[in-house]
Write a protein that holds these residues in place. Structure first.
Motif, short mmCIF file in Angstrom:
data_model
loop_
_atom_site.label_atom_id
_atom_site.label_comp_id
_atom_site.label_asym_id
_atom_site.label_seq_id
_atom_site.Cartn_x
_atom_site.Cartn_y
_atom_site.Cartn_z
N GLN A 189 -12.34 2.47 5.55
CA GLN A 189 -11.59 2.79 6.78
C GLN A 189 -11.56 1.59 7.71
OE1 GLN A 189 -13.95 6.47 7.73
NE2 GLN A 189 -11.97 7.18 8.50
N SER A 233 0.84 -1.21 0.00
CA SER A 233 0.00 0.00 0.00
C SER A 233 0.87 1.26 0.00
CB SER A 233 -0.97 0.01 1.18
OG SER A 233 -0.28 -0.16 2.38
N ALA A 269 0.35 4.36 -2.40
CA ALA A 269 0.19 5.69 -1.79
C ALA A 269 1.23 6.67 -2.35
CB ALA A 269 0.32 5.58 -0.28
N VAL A 283 -2.47 11.13 1.30
CA VAL A 283 -3.21 10.01 0.71
C VAL A 283 -3.94 9.23 1.81
CG1 VAL A 283 -2.97 7.84 -0.59
CG2 VAL A 283 -1.56 9.81 -1.17
N PHE A 284 -3.28 9.05 2.94
CA PHE A 284 -3.85 8.23 4.02
C PHE A 284 -4.87 8.98 4.89
CE2 PHE A 284 0.00 5.70 3.16
CZ PHE A 284 -0.58 4.44 3.09
N LEU A 299 -0.05 7.67 -5.75
CA LEU A 299 -1.22 8.54 -5.63
C LEU A 299 -0.82 9.92 -5.09
CD1 LEU A 299 -3.89 6.03 -4.27
CD2 LEU A 299 -3.85 7.11 -6.52
N PRO A 320 -7.93 10.16 4.37
CA PRO A 320 -9.31 9.64 4.43
C PRO A 320 -9.44 8.41 5.32
CG PRO A 320 -8.67 10.08 2.16
CD PRO A 320 -7.43 10.22 2.99
N ILE A 321 -8.34 7.72 5.57
CA ILE A 321 -8.39 6.53 6.42
C ILE A 321 -8.04 6.87 7.87
CG2 ILE A 321 -7.24 4.30 6.87
CD1 ILE A 321 -7.10 3.92 3.83
#
Lengths: 425, 193
Positions: A316, A208, A212, A227-228, A215, A230-231
Motif C-alpha cells: 500500500q 497497472s 487490474a 482489485v484496488f 485480475l 486492498p490498496i
C-alpha cells in the motif's frame, strides 16, 4: 570485465550497447517530447494558479466553509457520483470543487466562484499523460515508453563494464564524439536514480490498469475497482436512497482534534447525497513519499478508520508513493527545481545519444544528414512549439483553437523544414 | 534551527565527502580502501538523510543531492582542467560520403525486432506478472503486497525481457527460457482459478 557467452558471440558489453542503440533509435523522438512536457509539468500547480490568477486567494478554510463548499458543489451537479474538494495547501493558495466533469473555484467561505479553465495546463497534461491520443490508449503508449526508458537504463549499464571507474571522467579536450559520449554516460549514471524511478513509476501508472483489468476478470467477475481495494480501501455498499449531504464539517473537526499535525489537502465524498455516501479525507504526511493517508468517515461524519497508506502493508505504501516520486512533489520548491534540472539532463542525454549515433555514422562514411537535421528540428522545435501554444492559450484562453494540433503540426513542420533546408544547402 | 536541519547539513557533507573520495580513488585508478570508504560515506549520508527528511522521503532527498553534486564535481574539474589539457586535433571525418540504401530485408528485420521487444515481450511480461500474483496468493502473501509486486513487476519484467531478447544471441536458449516462463505462468493461473 567483458563477459562472453560460450559460443562465438560478441562480448556482452558490445551486445548491450547494440541493444541500447536499438532502444534509443526507436524511442528517442517521442521520449524527448514526453521528457520535455514532464519537465514543465513539475510546476503544474504553479502553472494552473498562474493561468487563472484572478481567482480568490484562499489561505485557510474553516470546517464550516468546507461544508458549504461541499453543499454548493453538489448543488452544481446533483447527479455526480463523486464530489472532490481540493483544499488550499502551502503550495496552492486556491480551493476548488470538482463535481462530475466540471471544476469550480471556491472562496474562503465555500461559495462557488467561477468554473476553472486551464487551457494550457490541460493541453500539457494531455501531452504528457496521453500524447494527445484517446486516453486509455494514450496512457498505455506513454507507459510503454517508460518501459523502454527503463530498458535503456539497464542496457546502458550493461554496455559499460567500467561504468564506476569512469564515473567522473569527462574528456572535454578530446574529439566531439568522446565529449558527447562522456557527457551522455556521466549524466546517465549520476542521474540514474531519477530516470530509473521516473520511468518505472510512469510505466506503473499506465500499466497497472491492464493488470487490474485482467485480475478483475480472473478474480472479481470483471470488477476492476475491487482489485484496488486492498490498496485504496473498500467503499461501503451503495445505497441510492436520498439523504442530506455528508457531514464533512464533523469529519474535519475530528481530524483537527485527533490528527492536528496532518493537514488535509483533499476530500472525496463518494455517492454524495445518498444514504450510502461516505467521506475520505486525504491528509498529507509531509515527511513521507506517500500521496496521502485516507481517513474514512461515514455520512454522519463518524470516523471509520484509516486506509493504511501511511502505516499499512508495504505494498500500500509503495503504490501510494508513485505519484509524488514521479512528479517530484515531496520537498517543495528545491525538489521541484532539482526535478527540472534532471528533466533537462534527461533531454540532454537523449540528444547526446542521438548525436553520438550520427557522428558514428558520419565517421563510417554512412552519414544521414536529412535524418540528423530532422532530429535537430525536433529538438529545437518541440520547446519552441510548447512556448507558442502557451502564447496562444494566453491570447485566446477561451478560444476553440486546438493547441494539440498546433503543437504536433508545428513540431512536424520544423523537423521537415530542417531536413529540407539541409538538402537546399 | 531544528534538529532536522542539522541532520540535513551532516547528510550533505557526508554525500560530498563520499563523492570526493570516489572521484579521487577512481581518478588514480586505485585505492580500493578509498573506494569502499567513499561508498560507506554515501550510505551513511543516506541514513542521516532518512533521519532528516523521513524514512523514505529522506533517502530520496539524499539521492537527489548525490545526483546534483556528482555532475557539479565533474563540471568543476572539467572546467579547471580545460586550460591545462592540450587541445586534441579534430579528426577529420568523411562528410556524407554515401547515403545509405537500406534493403527491405533490413527493414523487415527491424520491424521484427520492434515486435519482439514491444508487444511480444509485453505479453510475456503481462502473463508472468499475473502468474507471480497467483503464486503470491497461493502462499498467502497479503493482497496489497501481491498487487504491488504485480504492478511494479510488469514493467520491470517487460524491460528485462526486451533487453534479454536483444542481448542474447542464442535463439534456442531465448525460446526455451521465455516459453518456460509463459508455460509456468499459465499453468499457475489455471491451477489458481
Amino acid at each position: 570485465m567483458s563477459v562472453t557467452s560460450s559460443n562465438t558471440s560478441q562480448p556482452l558489453a558490445k551486445r548491450a550497447l547494440s541493444a541500447h542503440s536499438v532502444f534509443g533509435l526507436a524511442i528517442s523522438a517521442v521520449l524527448y517530447i514526453i521528457c520535455l512536457s514532464g519537465t514543465v509539468i513539475v510546476f503544474k500547480d504553479e502553472i494552473k494558479t498562474w493561468e487563472q490568477r484572478g481567482e480568490p486567494r484562499v489561505e485557510q478554510m474553516s470546517a464550516s466553509a468546507v461544508q458549504a463548499m461541499a453543499d454548493n458543489g453538489l448543488a452544481a451537479a446533483p447527479e455526480t457520483g463523486h464530489l472532490i474538494l481540493y483544499l488550499p495547501t502551502d503550495n496552492i493558495l486556491r480551493a476548488r470543487v470538482q463535481a462530475g466533469a466540471e471544476q469550480f473555484y471556491v472562496d474562503a467561505q465555500g461559495e462557488v466562484s467561477v468554473a476553472s479553465r486551464h487551457k494550457w495546463s490541460d493541453f500539457l497534461f494531455d501531452l504528457h499523460y496521453y500524447l494527445h491520443l484517446p486516453h486509455s490508449f494514450g496512457m498505455l503508449v506513454v507507459a510503454i515508453f517508460g518501459v523502454f526508458l527503463f530498458g535503456m537504463s539497464v542496457s546502458g549499464f550493461l554496455a559499460h563494464p567500467s561504468i564506476f571507474k569512469d564515473a567522473f571522467a569527462f574528456r572535454r579536450s578530446k574529439s566531439e564524439q568522446i565529449k558527447q559520449t562522456d557527457l551522455h554516460n556521466r549524466l546517465s549514471v549520476w542521474t540514474s536514480p531519477f530516470h530509473i524511478t521516473n520511468s518505472l513509476t510512469g510505466a506503473i501508472i499506465g500499466l497497472s490498469v491492464l493488470s487490474a483489468l485482467a485480475l478483475g476478470n480472473l478474480k472479481y467477475e470483471g470488477n476492476m475497482e475491487t482489485v484496488f481495494e486492498p490498496i485504496y480501501g473498500t467503499e461501503p455498499t451503495a445505497n441510492e436512497a436520498p439523504a442530506p449531504m455528508a457531514n464533512v464539517e464533523k469529519a474535519l473537526n475530528y481530524m483537527a482534534q485527533h490528527f492536528p499535525d496532518i493537514p488535509p489537502n483533499l476530500i472525496i465524498v463518494h455517492e454524495p447525497g445518498t444514504k450510502g455516501q461516505f467521506v475520505q479525507v486525504y491528509a498529507q504526511h509531509t515527511r513521507r513519499l506517500i500521496y496521502a493517508e485516507k481517513y474514512n468517515f461515514d455520512g454522519k461524519g463518524t470516523f471509520l478508520g484509516a486506509t493504511g497508506s501511511a502505516d499499512g502493508q508495504w505494498g500500500q505504501q509503495a503504490y501510494d508513493s508513485i505519484y509524488k516520486v514521479h512528479f517530484g512533489s515531496f520537498g517543495g520548491l528545491p525538489v521541484k527545481i532539482a526535478f527540472v534540472i534532471f528533466g533537462i539532463c534527461l533531454m540532454y542525454i537523449i540528444t547526446a545519444g542521438m548525436n553520438i549515433y550520427f557522428i558514428k555514422r558520419q565517421s563510417k562514411g554512412r552519414a544521414a544528414p536529412k535524418l540528423q537535421r530532422a532530429w535537430k528540428g525536433l529538438v529545437f522545435g518541440a520547446p519552441v512549439m510548447l512556448m507558442l501554444t502557451l502564447v496562444l492559450a494566453m491570447i485566446w484562453p477561451a478560444g476553440s483553437l486546438s493547441l494539440a494540433a498546433v503543437f504536433w503540426f508545428g513540431v512536424g513542420a520544423m523537423s521537415i523544414g530542417f531536413a529540407v533546408r539541409n538538402v537546399a544547402q | 534551527m531544528s534538529m532536522y536541519f542539522w541532520y540535513a547539513v551532516l547528510g550533505t557533507a557526508l554525500d560530498f565527502a563520499g563523492l570526493c573520495l570516489l572521484w579521487r580513488a577512481w581518478k588514480n585508478r586505485g585505492g580500493v580502501k578509498a573506494v569502499w570508504l567513499g561508498w560507506v560515506l554515501l550510505c551513511a549520508a543516506l541514513i542521516v538523510w532518512a533521519m532528516a527528511g523521513g524514512k523514505d522521503r529522506g533517502v530520496a532527498l539524499g539521492l537527489i543531492l548525490v545526483s546534483l553534486q556528482a555532475p557539479a564535481i565533474i563540471g568543476f574539474f572539467a572546467w579547471r582542467d580545460k586550460g591545462n589539457a592540450p587541445r586534441a586535433k579534430q579528426k577529420k571525418t568523411k562528410q556524407a560520403v554515401t547515403q545509405e540504401k537500406t534493403k527491405w530485408t533490413v527493414y523487415m528485420s527491424r520491424i521484427g525486432t520492434a515486435l519482439l521487444v514491444g508487444p511480444v515481450a509485453g505479453i510475456i511480461a503481462f502473463v508472468v506478472g499475473l502468474g507471480v500474483h497467483e503464486v503470491l496468493a497461493m502462499v498467502n502473501v497479503q493482497e496489497a503486497n501481491a498487487l504491488a509486486v504485480t504492478f511494479f513487476g510488469f514493467p520491470i519484467v517487460w524491460a528485462s525481457i526486451s533487453v534479454f531478447m536483444l542481448i542474447s544471441q542464442r535463439t534456442r536458449f531465448k525460446i526455451i527460457i521465455l516459453s518456460t516462463l509463459v508455460f509456468l505462468s499459465i499453468l499457475v493461473l489455471i491451477l489458481g482459478n
